[in-house]
Structure formats: C-alpha cells, structure tokens
Design a protein around this motif. Structure first.
Motif, PDB file in Angstrom:
ATOM      1  N   ASP A 130       2.855  14.245   3.402  1.00 24.57           N
ATOM      2  CA  ASP A 130       2.738  15.699   3.433  1.00 24.57           C
ATOM      3  C   ASP A 130       2.427  16.268   2.053  1.00 24.57           C
ATOM      4  O   ASP A 130       2.226  17.473   1.909  1.00 24.57           O
ATOM      5  CB  ASP A 130       4.033  16.316   3.984  1.00 24.57           C
ATOM      6  N   ASP A 131       2.394  15.406   1.034  1.00 23.92           N
ATOM      7  CA  ASP A 131       2.052  15.822  -0.320  1.00 23.92           C
ATOM      8  C   ASP A 131       0.540  16.048  -0.403  1.00 23.92           C
ATOM      9  O   ASP A 131      -0.247  15.104  -0.368  1.00 23.92           O
ATOM     10  CB  ASP A 131       2.485  14.744  -1.312  1.00 23.92           C
ATOM     11  N   GLU A 132       0.116  17.295  -0.519  1.00 22.83           N
ATOM     12  CA  GLU A 132      -1.305  17.628  -0.514  1.00 22.83           C
ATOM     13  C   GLU A 132      -2.056  17.005  -1.689  1.00 22.83           C
ATOM     14  O   GLU A 132      -3.282  16.858  -1.646  1.00 22.83           O
ATOM     15  CB  GLU A 132      -1.481  19.143  -0.532  1.00 22.83           C
ATOM     16  N   LYS A 133      -1.332  16.638  -2.735  1.00 20.05           N
ATOM     17  CA  LYS A 133      -1.967  16.050  -3.913  1.00 20.05           C
ATOM     18  C   LYS A 133      -1.975  14.522  -3.885  1.00 20.05           C
ATOM     19  O   LYS A 133      -2.452  13.885  -4.843  1.00 20.05           O
ATOM     20  CB  LYS A 133      -1.261  16.537  -5.180  1.00 20.05           C
ATOM     21  N   LYS A 134      -1.449  13.913  -2.817  1.00 20.07           N
ATOM     22  CA  LYS A 134      -1.358  12.461  -2.754  1.00 20.07           C
ATOM     23  C   LYS A 134      -2.747  11.832  -2.690  1.00 20.07           C
ATOM     24  O   LYS A 134      -3.571  12.189  -1.860  1.00 20.07           O
ATOM     25  CB  LYS A 134      -0.548  12.033  -1.529  1.00 20.07           C
ATOM     26  N   VAL A 135      -2.980  10.883  -3.593  1.00 17.61           N
ATOM     27  CA  VAL A 135      -4.229  10.108  -3.610  1.00 17.61           C
ATOM     28  C   VAL A 135      -3.847   8.654  -3.377  1.00 17.61           C
ATOM     29  O   VAL A 135      -3.422   7.949  -4.299  1.00 17.61           O
ATOM     30  CB  VAL A 135      -4.975  10.271  -4.952  1.00 17.61           C
ATOM     31  N   PHE A 136      -3.970   8.208  -2.139  1.00 22.35           N
ATOM     32  CA  PHE A 136      -3.529   6.861  -1.797  1.00 22.35           C
ATOM     33  C   PHE A 136      -4.336   5.788  -2.513  1.00 22.35           C
ATOM     34  O   PHE A 136      -3.847   4.680  -2.731  1.00 22.35           O
ATOM     35  CB  PHE A 136      -3.615   6.650  -0.285  1.00 22.35           C
ATOM     36  N   GLU A 137      -5.574   6.113  -2.875  1.00 23.97           N
ATOM     37  CA  GLU A 137      -6.431   5.122  -3.518  1.00 23.97           C
ATOM     38  C   GLU A 137      -5.960   4.759  -4.933  1.00 23.97           C
ATOM     39  O   GLU A 137      -6.388   3.731  -5.478  1.00 23.97           O
ATOM     40  CB  GLU A 137      -7.874   5.636  -3.595  1.00 23.97           C
ATOM     41  N   HIS A 179       0.727  16.356  11.810  1.00 28.30           N
ATOM     42  CA  HIS A 179       2.044  16.369  11.167  1.00 28.30           C
ATOM     43  C   HIS A 179       1.991  16.142   9.652  1.00 28.30           C
ATOM     44  O   HIS A 179       2.960  16.446   8.957  1.00 28.30           O
ATOM     45  CB  HIS A 179       2.932  15.295  11.802  1.00 28.30           C
ATOM     46  N   PHE A 180       0.877  15.588   9.137  1.00 31.03           N
ATOM     47  CA  PHE A 180       0.790  15.257   7.722  1.00 31.03           C
ATOM     48  C   PHE A 180      -0.478  15.856   7.112  1.00 31.03           C
ATOM     49  O   PHE A 180      -1.520  15.925   7.760  1.00 31.03           O
ATOM     50  CB  PHE A 180       0.778  13.737   7.521  1.00 31.03           C
ATOM     51  N   ASN A 181      -0.378  16.245   5.842  1.00 33.52           N
ATOM     52  CA  ASN A 181      -1.505  16.869   5.153  1.00 33.52           C
ATOM     53  C   ASN A 181      -2.563  15.866   4.719  1.00 33.52           C
ATOM     54  O   ASN A 181      -3.757  16.183   4.690  1.00 33.52           O
ATOM     55  CB  ASN A 181      -1.005  17.634   3.922  1.00 33.52           C
ATOM     56  N   VAL A 182      -2.145  14.667   4.336  1.00 33.63           N
ATOM     57  CA  VAL A 182      -3.082  13.652   3.852  1.00 33.63           C
ATOM     58  C   VAL A 182      -2.935  12.404   4.718  1.00 33.63           C
ATOM     59  O   VAL A 182      -1.839  11.849   4.835  1.00 33.63           O
ATOM     60  CB  VAL A 182      -2.821  13.295   2.377  1.00 33.63           C
ATOM     61  N   VAL A 183      -4.039  11.974   5.335  1.00 31.52           N
ATOM     62  CA  VAL A 183      -4.038  10.799   6.205  1.00 31.52           C
ATOM     63  C   VAL A 183      -5.208   9.908   5.811  1.00 31.52           C
ATOM     64  O   VAL A 183      -6.353  10.361   5.751  1.00 31.52           O
ATOM     65  CB  VAL A 183      -4.163  11.187   7.695  1.00 31.52           C
ATOM     66  N   LYS A 184      -4.916   8.641   5.535  1.00 33.43           N
ATOM     67  CA  LYS A 184      -5.952   7.690   5.133  1.00 33.43           C
ATOM     68  C   LYS A 184      -5.833   6.403   5.940  1.00 33.43           C
ATOM     69  O   LYS A 184      -4.773   6.083   6.489  1.00 33.43           O
ATOM     70  CB  LYS A 184      -5.831   7.367   3.636  1.00 33.43           C
ATOM     71  N   LEU A 243       0.837  -1.210   0.000  1.00 36.93           N
ATOM     72  CA  LEU A 243       0.000   0.000   0.000  1.00 36.93           C
ATOM     73  C   LEU A 243       0.870   1.258   0.000  1.00 36.93           C
ATOM     74  O   LEU A 243       0.663   2.152  -0.833  1.00 36.93           O
ATOM     75  CB  LEU A 243      -0.957  -0.006   1.193  1.00 36.93           C
ATOM     76  N   PRO A 244       1.865   1.385   0.886  1.00 34.54           N
ATOM     77  CA  PRO A 244       2.715   2.583   0.823  1.00 34.54           C
ATOM     78  C   PRO A 244       3.724   2.551  -0.315  1.00 34.54           C
ATOM     79  O   PRO A 244       3.972   3.579  -0.957  1.00 34.54           O
ATOM     80  CB  PRO A 244       3.414   2.592   2.182  1.00 34.54           C
ATOM     81  N   LEU A 245       4.316   1.393  -0.593  1.00 30.67           N
ATOM     82  CA  LEU A 245       5.348   1.332  -1.631  1.00 30.67           C
ATOM     83  C   LEU A 245       4.785   1.695  -2.999  1.00 30.67           C
ATOM     84  O   LEU A 245       5.400   2.453  -3.761  1.00 30.67           O
ATOM     85  CB  LEU A 245       5.961  -0.072  -1.685  1.00 30.67           C
ATOM     86  N   CYS A 246       3.616   1.164  -3.327  1.00 29.50           N
ATOM     87  CA  CYS A 246       3.048   1.418  -4.647  1.00 29.50           C
ATOM     88  C   CYS A 246       2.370   2.783  -4.740  1.00 29.50           C
ATOM     89  O   CYS A 246       2.047   3.242  -5.830  1.00 29.50           O
ATOM     90  CB  CYS A 246       2.078   0.302  -5.015  1.00 29.50           C
TER      91      CYS A 246
END
Length: 288
Positions: A241-248, A215-220, A74-77
């Motif tokens: 902290d990347d505001e544009k990060k879409v973990f999905e 501490h982080f902008n995006v949390v899922k 999940l985090p690596l990809c």
C-alpha cells in the motif's frame, strides 16, 4: 499412482492440458491420501526427490532452491525491516528455511492446513524441512483464512506459498483473499503470492493482479526460472500500500560473502532487479 507408467511419472493436469512433463523414476518412496489431497514422493534419476500433490509437481531436489529463494527474498529484501513474517502454506518447509536466513527477520509464523505434508516432508525432504527447525518459527496447523481473520495488523511481510488454484489452495487465488492479506499487514507491509506462469495463463494473472489492485496501491509481477514447473517459469505477485514502493530496487542487499554464507544459489541483487523485467508482449498484457 495413475500418473506412473513404465518407470515414468507424467504430470497430467487440467490446468495445462496441452503439455506434460515426465520424470524417470528410480523408486516410489511414499504415497497416501490425506484429508485434503493425494501425496506422492518419488526418487527420480536426475531430479532427486520429488514431492507431488494431487498429481502436480510441487518441488524437486534438483531445482527447488530457485522457487524458495525468490518467493522469500523478493518481498523480504523489498521491505526496510521485515521483522515479523507470516507464511501461508509452504508445508515442505522450503520457504521457512529461506525466510529464517534474513538477518532482520525476528519472528516467523507459518500456517499450513495439511499436517501430513509437513510430516512427509520431514521424513523424505529433510533438505527443505530443515526450515521447521528454526527457533524463529512458530508453526500452526490451521486454515489460513481463519488465521488471517483473527490476526489483523500483525505482519510486515506475508508470503503465500500455495499449490495451484485447485483443491485446498483454490481460495488463495481470489480478490477476497488479497483483502484479508491487506488487513493482516502492518502499515506499508508487503505481500508475495505464487501466481503461475505468464507463458501459460497471462490473462488470468492480469485478472488476479486487478483483484489485488482493489486493495493495494502498488502491484508487481516477478518471475523465476524453475525447469520442472510448467513452461519452466513461475511468477509471484508482490503488493504494497506504500505508493512510493519500488519493488525493482531492494532495500536490503546481500554482499557476495553473505550469499555464500547463507548458501543462496539463485537469489542476488542482480536477480532481484531482473525478476521484474518481462518480455514486451507480457508486460503489455499485465500493465497496459
């Protein structure tokens, strides 16, 4: 050993006192008390070899792959180039085994406080401890907090594979810990931490996520199915902290042949996307 009666091991813990899981035992393979925790290894009728710390099931041969693969990929990809990875905990070697499979990972550092868990896993759980044989891996026996303090801005991805929030792992479920992780990441790095089950303690998970959001902008929060964990599910907090990060939506996708070659039994592009789809009642608690 108090949890073993009449040929059955029964998980009994104050974190989830209302229900218990029992496994039929074939043999008791190992038992000791390290400097940090009780270590028990049993062979069961159906679930194979089982590692138990302080009376709580950590992994079983039957279903460990679902946890190890999801907490790793999940985090690596989700990262465009996870070149350098830190694993905090993970003394059974399962996360190291999976992280080493990612083709963009060049360097892995793992910090584990209890050397005895590593040695016991090498002897009794070689199918997981094979992760320690990766040439990408540098293993350090030390306190994770101290290592984080001494290595700021070093890692693209940090994975915290901890036991539950009692004993030696209790400090890994605090707002201050997320602050340390933030300082140890490179710019726009990603963290992933074991965070318990929404079915068991959704309010506590929300509080943990709120601490992370300091501490982080995006949390899922993502989930995986693990039948021998409480409620049959386990979850992970992912943050950047990347505001544009879409973990999905993963940045890196394994094709079907790569999934086969790397012996991935649970993780896939489809499982990645679905991991963040939560039942409506829990989505409201965590995000509204």
């Amino acid at each position: 050993m108090d949890n073993i009666k009449n040929g059955w091991f029964t998980e009994n813990n104050t974190l989830w006192p209302e229900h218990k899981l029992s496994l039929k035992i074939e043999n008791i393979l190992h038992q000791e008390k390290s400097n940090y925790q009780d270590i028990l290894v049993i062979k069961t009728k159906f679930h194979g070899i089982v590692l138990i710390l302080d009376g709580i099931i950590q992994c079983t041969e039957h279903d460990e792959f679902s946890y190890q693969e999801m907490i790793s990929f999940l985090p690596l990809c989700a990262h465009p180039n996870p070149s350098k990875v830190l694993i905090v905990g993970g003394g059974d070697g399962g996360v190291a085994r999976e992280v080493a499979k990612h083709p963009l990972v060049k360097e892995i550092v793992q910090v584990e406080i209890d050397e005895r868990v590593i040695e016991v896993s090498k002897k009794f759980l070689p199918f997981m401890a094979i992760g320690f044989q990766s040439p990408k891996l540098t293993l350090k026996i030390c306190d994770g907090f101290e290592y984080l303090r001494q290595n700021p801005g070093q890692f693209d991805v940090i994975i915290t594979d901890s036991s539950d929030p009692i004993g030696p792992a209790s400090n890994l479920f605090t707002e201050s810990y997320f602050g340390l992780l933030k300082k140890t990441l490179k710019s726009n790095g990603i963290i992933c931490s074991q965070a318990g089950s929404i079915w068991e303690n959704c309010t506590e998970i929300r509080n943990l996520m709120n601490g992370c959001k300091q501490h982080f902008n995006v949390v899922k929060y993502g989930i995986s199915s693990v039948p021998t964990y409480p409620t049959g599910h386990i979850g992970f907090i992912l943050a950047s902290d990347d505001e544009k990060k879409v973990f999905e939506e993963p940045c890196f996708k394994f094709n079907s042949q790569e999934l086969e070659d790397k012996k991935l039994k649970y993780y896939s592009y489809e499982m990645h996307k679905s991991a963040f789809v939560l039942p409506n009642v829990f989505s409201k608690i965590l995000y509204e």
